[in-house]
Design a protein around this motif. Structure first.
Motif, PDB file in Angstrom:
ATOM      1  N   THR A  52       2.870  -1.270  -7.601  1.00 21.89           N
ATOM      2  CA  THR A  52       4.128  -0.725  -8.089  1.00 21.89           C
ATOM      3  C   THR A  52       5.019  -0.285  -6.942  1.00 21.89           C
ATOM      4  OG1 THR A  52       5.077   0.765  -9.746  1.00 21.89           O
ATOM      5  CG2 THR A  52       3.403   1.688  -8.284  1.00 21.89           C
ATOM      6  N   GLU A  53       6.244   0.097  -7.281  1.00 22.97           N
ATOM      7  CA  GLU A  53       7.195   0.672  -6.330  1.00 22.97           C
ATOM      8  C   GLU A  53       7.178   2.191  -6.489  1.00 22.97           C
ATOM      9  OE1 GLU A  53      11.048  -0.988  -6.964  1.00 22.97           O
ATOM     10  OE2 GLU A  53      10.355  -3.065  -6.800  1.00 22.97           O
ATOM     11  N   GLY A 105      12.997   0.147  -3.678  1.00 28.13           N
ATOM     12  CA  GLY A 105      13.077  -1.267  -4.006  1.00 28.13           C
ATOM     13  C   GLY A 105      12.019  -2.152  -3.404  1.00 28.13           C
ATOM     14  N   ARG A 106      10.890  -1.586  -2.974  1.00 29.44           N
ATOM     15  CA  ARG A 106       9.816  -2.431  -2.461  1.00 29.44           C
ATOM     16  C   ARG A 106       8.474  -1.943  -3.001  1.00 29.44           C
ATOM     17  NH1 ARG A 106       7.284  -2.578   3.080  1.00 29.44           N
ATOM     18  NH2 ARG A 106       5.620  -3.089   1.612  1.00 29.44           N
ATOM     19  N   ARG A 107       7.573  -2.893  -3.216  1.00 26.90           N
ATOM     20  CA  ARG A 107       6.233  -2.557  -3.686  1.00 26.90           C
ATOM     21  C   ARG A 107       5.473  -1.895  -2.543  1.00 26.90           C
ATOM     22  NH1 ARG A 107       5.269  -8.579  -5.917  1.00 26.90           N
ATOM     23  NH2 ARG A 107       6.576  -8.935  -4.098  1.00 26.90           N
ATOM     24  N   ASP A 108       5.053  -0.676  -2.754  1.00 21.00           N
ATOM     25  CA  ASP A 108       4.435   0.080  -1.660  1.00 21.00           C
ATOM     26  C   ASP A 108       3.230   0.904  -2.096  1.00 21.00           C
ATOM     27  OD1 ASP A 108       5.762   1.990  -3.138  1.00 21.00           O
ATOM     28  OD2 ASP A 108       7.140   2.600  -1.541  1.00 21.00           O
ATOM     29  N   LEU A 109       2.762   0.703  -3.327  1.00 16.23           N
ATOM     30  CA  LEU A 109       1.605   1.446  -3.809  1.00 16.23           C
ATOM     31  C   LEU A 109       0.700   0.498  -4.584  1.00 16.23           C
ATOM     32  CD1 LEU A 109       0.284   4.263  -3.972  1.00 16.23           C
ATOM     33  CD2 LEU A 109       1.493   4.590  -6.143  1.00 16.23           C
ATOM     34  N   THR A 110      -0.555   0.400  -4.136  1.00 15.13           N
ATOM     35  CA  THR A 110      -1.512  -0.551  -4.705  1.00 15.13           C
ATOM     36  C   THR A 110      -2.796   0.172  -5.080  1.00 15.13           C
ATOM     37  OG1 THR A 110      -0.614  -2.330  -3.329  1.00 15.13           O
ATOM     38  CG2 THR A 110      -2.797  -2.684  -4.281  1.00 15.13           C
ATOM     39  N   VAL A 144      -6.923   3.207  -3.253  1.00 18.53           N
ATOM     40  CA  VAL A 144      -5.477   3.342  -3.374  1.00 18.53           C
ATOM     41  C   VAL A 144      -4.858   3.152  -1.990  1.00 18.53           C
ATOM     42  CG1 VAL A 144      -5.688   5.876  -3.238  1.00 18.53           C
ATOM     43  CG2 VAL A 144      -3.571   4.842  -4.080  1.00 18.53           C
ATOM     44  N   VAL A 145      -3.814   2.323  -1.915  1.00 19.81           N
ATOM     45  CA  VAL A 145      -3.189   1.971  -0.646  1.00 19.81           C
ATOM     46  C   VAL A 145      -1.693   2.266  -0.724  1.00 19.81           C
ATOM     47  CG1 VAL A 145      -2.899   0.167   1.090  1.00 19.81           C
ATOM     48  CG2 VAL A 145      -4.813   0.029  -0.539  1.00 19.81           C
ATOM     49  N   ASN A 146      -1.194   3.042   0.236  1.00 15.71           N
ATOM     50  CA  ASN A 146       0.264   3.200   0.322  1.00 15.71           C
ATOM     51  C   ASN A 146       0.769   2.646   1.639  1.00 15.71           C
ATOM     52  OD1 ASN A 146      -0.617   6.127   1.568  1.00 15.71           O
ATOM     53  ND2 ASN A 146       1.360   5.475   2.395  1.00 15.71           N
ATOM     54  N   THR A 147       1.965   2.081   1.637  1.00 19.02           N
ATOM     55  CA  THR A 147       2.627   1.651   2.855  1.00 19.02           C
ATOM     56  C   THR A 147       3.837   2.544   3.102  1.00 19.02           C
ATOM     57  OG1 THR A 147       4.069   0.069   1.727  1.00 19.02           O
ATOM     58  CG2 THR A 147       1.927  -0.727   2.443  1.00 19.02           C
ATOM     59  N   GLY A 148       4.382   2.432   4.330  1.00 15.87           N
ATOM     60  CA  GLY A 148       5.565   3.214   4.678  1.00 15.87           C
ATOM     61  C   GLY A 148       5.265   4.516   5.375  1.00 15.87           C
ATOM     62  N   ILE A 177       3.712   9.423  -4.480  1.00 19.33           N
ATOM     63  CA  ILE A 177       2.500   8.656  -4.791  1.00 19.33           C
ATOM     64  C   ILE A 177       1.980   9.040  -6.169  1.00 19.33           C
ATOM     65  CG2 ILE A 177       0.091   8.296  -4.135  1.00 19.33           C
ATOM     66  CD1 ILE A 177       0.971   8.532  -1.216  1.00 19.33           C
ATOM     67  N   GLU A 178       1.892  10.337  -6.427  1.00 21.91           N
ATOM     68  CA  GLU A 178       1.403  10.795  -7.729  1.00 21.91           C
ATOM     69  C   GLU A 178       2.298  10.302  -8.859  1.00 21.91           C
ATOM     70  OE1 GLU A 178       1.161  15.001  -7.211  1.00 21.91           O
ATOM     71  OE2 GLU A 178      -0.872  14.933  -6.371  1.00 21.91           O
ATOM     72  N   ALA A 179       3.607  10.273  -8.612  1.00 19.34           N
ATOM     73  CA  ALA A 179       4.532   9.803  -9.645  1.00 19.34           C
ATOM     74  C   ALA A 179       4.398   8.304  -9.879  1.00 19.34           C
ATOM     75  CB  ALA A 179       5.968  10.147  -9.247  1.00 19.34           C
ATOM     76  N   GLY A 180       4.004   7.563  -8.834  1.00 18.89           N
ATOM     77  CA  GLY A 180       3.889   6.115  -8.954  1.00 18.89           C
ATOM     78  C   GLY A 180       2.562   5.622  -9.485  1.00 18.89           C
ATOM     79  N   LEU A 181       1.523   6.434  -9.381  1.00 19.30           N
ATOM     80  CA  LEU A 181       0.186   5.977  -9.749  1.00 19.30           C
ATOM     81  C   LEU A 181       0.056   5.532 -11.207  1.00 19.30           C
ATOM     82  CD1 LEU A 181      -2.157   8.386  -7.757  1.00 19.30           C
ATOM     83  CD2 LEU A 181      -1.989   5.903  -7.532  1.00 19.30           C
ATOM     84  N   PRO A 182       0.654   6.229 -12.190  1.00 18.62           N
ATOM     85  CA  PRO A 182       0.504   5.745 -13.572  1.00 18.62           C
ATOM     86  C   PRO A 182       0.990   4.312 -13.766  1.00 18.62           C
ATOM     87  CG  PRO A 182       1.313   8.001 -13.568  1.00 18.62           C
ATOM     88  CD  PRO A 182       1.343   7.531 -12.143  1.00 18.62           C
TER      89      PRO A 182
END
Length: 408
Positions: free
Chosen positions: A24-25, A32-37, A78-82, A131-136
């Motif tokens: 997800t982004e 505007g980029r996918r940065d959470l896996t 869980v992987v984050n970029t940036g 990150i917490e907001a994007g995880l769901p």
């Protein structure tokens, strides 16, 4: 520009039974980029990892090592970029643990069953709230076929996603191997500014997988270099879900060598993709040192050549100023090296013979090879029977530009 880096067609990227992925982004650094896996691993999966030797080990690396050392099975990653979450002290550790807590709550796991990974800018606080907001959304997207999306999601300065996928038959047992990696700069052995994830549906005993991960890394991710910089976040993970019929419990199993070779081949391809997509690279170079007296001296020579800015810039310019290679061999640290026994080839061109210029060598032949996108440098030391290989690239103007502008 990447050097002969080919992205497999979607139908050739095989899901691994027991692995689900969601991307997800989260707006961790840029919108505007996918940065959470997120990876969810089936019950019964064995997981092992190899990590950076940089003393400034990033917070997620430290937490990964802690979680792998305890008895609970790993069930998610869980992987984050940036943002690298490196050089962040105790707050960084708290942030990595909070990430594990948040994902564990969503998946019904113990936080110690989650491995966190971060990549990006060092010395900046991790935006845990994003990150917490994007995880769901990442969890909602979990599906077996999202390997290509994940390869995109873990990229930083990479220009292309890095994916390998294959099927093999070992002892009559069909198995699948699929993996992704990221990395383009700050790459050198003892791991690199890289993340690598390789999964198989074979069943491998946890203690054995831990040993295998080290052996696999040694011939793959520990044999690449771009710029000689060892990063803070380097991580390579192997997950074996056990969903296939092949089960390996010990090194004495007759099928163990073939499985190990298969894992090594997949990891080596992943590692080479990093060099092919190195920052500003225009050429992929294989440095092979033969007839060395030991592995240590073979690698000393290989890395001395691979790290030399003078050698790398000469290859970028296709300038056959090949005395630079001899100089790098000479200062590699083998004090009793008999240079009169050293030979050097570029592909099929014999450049240096018994420590001096080969009388038959023509500079136009050397330049012909150096203009190629892929070049093999072969060095014989005349000291023994050991051979080692390292993969590297050239240095271009773009490498400087990319790293000068990285935080912009």
């Amino acid at each position: 520009m990447a050097v002969n880096l080919h992205i497999p067609a979607p139908e050739l990227v095989f899901p691994v039974d027991g692995v689900e992925i969601g991307v997800t982004e989260a707006g961790i650094r840029k919108a505007g980029r996918r940065d959470l896996t997120v990876f969810r691993l089936a019950e019964g999966t064995s997981v092992a990892g190899v990590f950076t030797r940089n003393r400034f080990r990033a917070a997620p690396v430290q937490v990964c090592e802690e979680h792998l050392a305890q008895s609970l099975p790993i069930r998610a990653m869980v992987v984050n970029t940036g943002n690298a979450n490196a050089g962040t002290g105790e707050p960084g550790l708290a942030a990595a643990r909070a990430t594990c807590d948040a994902l564990a709550k969503l998946l019904g796991l113990d936080p110690r069953q989650v491995l966190p990974f971060s990549t990006g800018v060092i010395l900046e606080p991790l935006p845990v709230d994003r990150i917490e907001a994007g995880l769901p959304a990442a969890v909602k997207a979990l599906a077996p076929g999202n390997w290509t999306e994940a390869a995109h999601g873990i990229m930083t300065t990479d220009t292309l996603p890095k994916i390998v996928s294959s099927r093999a038959n070992i002892g009559g047992h069909p198995i699948t191997l699929t993996g992704i990696s990221k990395g383009a700069g700050m790459i050198r052995p003892n791991m690199a500014t890289m993340l690598g994830f390789l999964a198989t549906d074979a069943a491998i005993a946890p203690a054995l997988l831990k040993r295998m991960a080290g052996q696999v890394a040694d011939v793959s991710f520990n044999r690449i270099t771009v710029d000689g910089d060892t990063s803070t976040n380097d991580s390579f993970i192997i997950a074996a879900t056990g969903r296939a019929g092949l089960r390996i419990e010990s090194e004495s199993d007759p099928l163990y060598p073939e499985l190990l070779a298969t894992l090594k081949a997949a990891a080596t391809k992943l590692a080479q993709l990093i060099v092919r997509d190195a920052e500003g690279a225009t050429k992929f170079m294989t440095i092979r040192v033969e007839d060395a007296g030991s592995q240590e001296e073979a690698l000393k020579v290989a890395y001395s050549v691979a790290h030399s800015p003078l050698v790398k810039t000469a290859f970028y310019a296709s300038d056959p100023n090949l005395g630079r290679i001899l100089a790098a061999i000479g200062y590699a640290g083998i004090d009793d090296l008999d240079v009169g026994r050293v030979n050097l080839w570029l592909d099929d061109v014999w450049v240096a013979k018994n420590g001096g210029r080969n009388p038959d060598y023509r500079e136009e032949d050397g330049q012909r090879v150096m203009k190629q996108a892929e070049i093999a440098v072969r060095i014989s030391l005349g000291r023994g029977k050991v051979t080692e290989t390292v993969y590297t690239c050239d240095f271009s103007h773009e490498y400087v530009s990319i790293n000068a502008d990285y935080r912009s």
